[in-house]
Design an enzyme around this catalytic site. Structure first.
Site, PDB file in Angstrom:
ATOM      1  N   HIS A 162       0.860  -1.182   0.000  1.00 49.51           N
ATOM      2  CA  HIS A 162       0.000   0.000   0.000  1.00 49.51           C
ATOM      3  C   HIS A 162       0.898   1.234   0.000  1.00 49.51           C
ATOM      4  O   HIS A 162       1.378   1.674   1.054  1.00 49.51           O
ATOM      5  CB  HIS A 162      -0.897   0.011   1.247  1.00 49.51           C
ATOM      6  N   VAL A 163       1.127   1.812  -1.167  1.00 48.68           N
ATOM      7  CA  VAL A 163       2.008   2.975  -1.271  1.00 48.68           C
ATOM      8  C   VAL A 163       1.627   3.762  -2.508  1.00 48.68           C
ATOM      9  O   VAL A 163       1.227   3.199  -3.534  1.00 48.68           O
ATOM     10  CB  VAL A 163       3.498   2.540  -1.339  1.00 48.68           C
TER      11      VAL A 163
END
Length: 386
Positions: A162-163
């Site tokens: 998650h980035v």
């Protein structure tokens, strides 16, 4: 008076030497004369083949198959004994061999990660799935460190976290192939809202692990109250969630704006191989299988298998319900940029499907329909009349 040189010993020796020299020269001339053009061409061809075999040996890290066959025919040579083992040939990597899935929260990412764990064992690629879920925005130093760490993963690899989008070329590192999946913005928001409070079917106390500091009044806050009374969790910038994953790490990507929307669109067009929509997940998997066969071969069969279904059913959010029509209309207005981006991605996804001969529209499903307030109002009226 002439001298008699015939009986002179010195001159006799010189004459014998000259005759011997002439005799050797005659033999050399005879040998050269007897070599035909065909024999001469054969010698040149043999020399050329020897040089070509040597080049092939060096380029391939070992002897060509032809030379290995000859060696086997004449018996094992002593090359290995004298010089050590022959260098192995280089591994042929698939193209592309570097894939990054910067997964958007509550957009089916856990489903995809479960599939990837099965696929990594079958397809023999390196899967790195980060456990960091709450740090999507990075400093420039953190970006550089993460980009370098990703580039050092053994290939072929698939990295997922998650980035927000990372620009590898900014750090002079070859860019990987990006993939992602998004979903209807309101559905994503509702799934996240109830998941943070009540978790999923994997365990009763799952939500307490993720939000241990949440007080009961916040945990049991009615969704309509949160939206209509403009609680921070139910208003911008919290609702501006999907676009930053594609816009990137620039500070302007964090606030709802036309600039962030256009930057996200540009990055999708320039850096992403595929961005699918969760409402058409099976088609997403089919496209991934066709576009990245080394990573996703047979993924659709795995997805339909009973073993996977048992695991996948545990990831559904519990206690989720739909807000009132008034609350949905407020959400829809607040998430205008998110819906423009979602529609852009969905149209692009359908275009990709048409290019490879798939049906462009989604399969009919009430469960995944977009919560358009006008459509829901008409459905509600029909249900009340019946």
């Amino acid at each position: 008076m002439m001298k008699n040189i015939g009986n002179n010993p010195i001159h006799k020796h010189q004459a014998n030497h000259i005759r011997a020299k002439n005799k050797r020269g005659n033999w050399l001339a005879v040998i050269l004369f007897r070599i035909s053009r065909r024999d001469f061409g054969f010698c040149l061809t043999a020399l050329f083949m020897f040089c070509l075999g040597s080049i092939c040996w060096q380029l391939n890290g070992g002897p060509p198959n032809l030379l290995q066959g000859i060696r086997y025919y004449f018996g094992q040579s002593t090359f290995t004994d004298d010089h050590g083992p022959i260098a192995p040939k280089l591994q042929v990597l698939p193209f592309p061999s570097k894939v990054v899935y910067n997964r958007v929260g509550k957009c089916g990412s856990r489903t995809i990660v479960l599939l990837l764990r099965i696929l990594a064992d079958r397809q023999q690629f390196t899967l790195v799935s980060s456990d960091i879920h709450n740090k999507t925005r990075l400093t420039k130093h953190e970006q550089g460190t993460l980009v370098r760490n990703i580039s050092e993963i053994p290939q072929p690899f698939l990295y997922t976290r998650h980035v927000h989008f990372l620009n590898f070329t900014r750090f002079r590192i070859d860019e990987p192939v990006y993939i992602n999946i998004i979903r209807d913005p309101i559905n994503r928001f509702l799934s996240n809202y109830f998941f943070r409070r009540f978790g999923d079917w994997r365990g009763e106390e799952n939500h307490l692990v993720r939000t241990p500091g949440m007080k009961d009044e916040e945990r049991y806050l009615d969704i309509n109250t949160c939206i209509l009374e403009n609680y921070p969790e139910c208003s911008n910038p919290r609702l501006f969630y999907i676009i930053p994953y594609f816009c990137g790490q620039h500070p302007q990507c964090r606030e709802p704006s036309q600039w962030a929307l256009e930057k996200a669109k540009q990055n999708v067009l320039e850096h992403y191989l595929l961005v699918g929509v969760l409402e058409e997940l099976e088609d997403v998997l089919l496209l991934l299988e066709r576009l990245l066969p080394h990573f996703f071969s047979d993924v659709l069969n795995i997805y339909h298998s009973p073993e996977y279904k048992k695991l996948g059913n545990l990831t559904g959010t519990v206690r989720k319900h739909t807000p009132s029509l008034e609350a949905l209309q407020v959400l829809y207005q607040r998430m205008e940029h998110e819906y423009i981006f979602y529609n852009f991605v969905r149209d692009l996804f359908h275009l990709t499907k048409r290019k490879i001969g798939m049906r462009s529209g989604p399969r009919p499903s009430r469960r995944h329909r977009s919560p358009d307030p006008k459509e829901q109002e008409e459905e509600q009226e029909e249900e009340e009349q019946n």
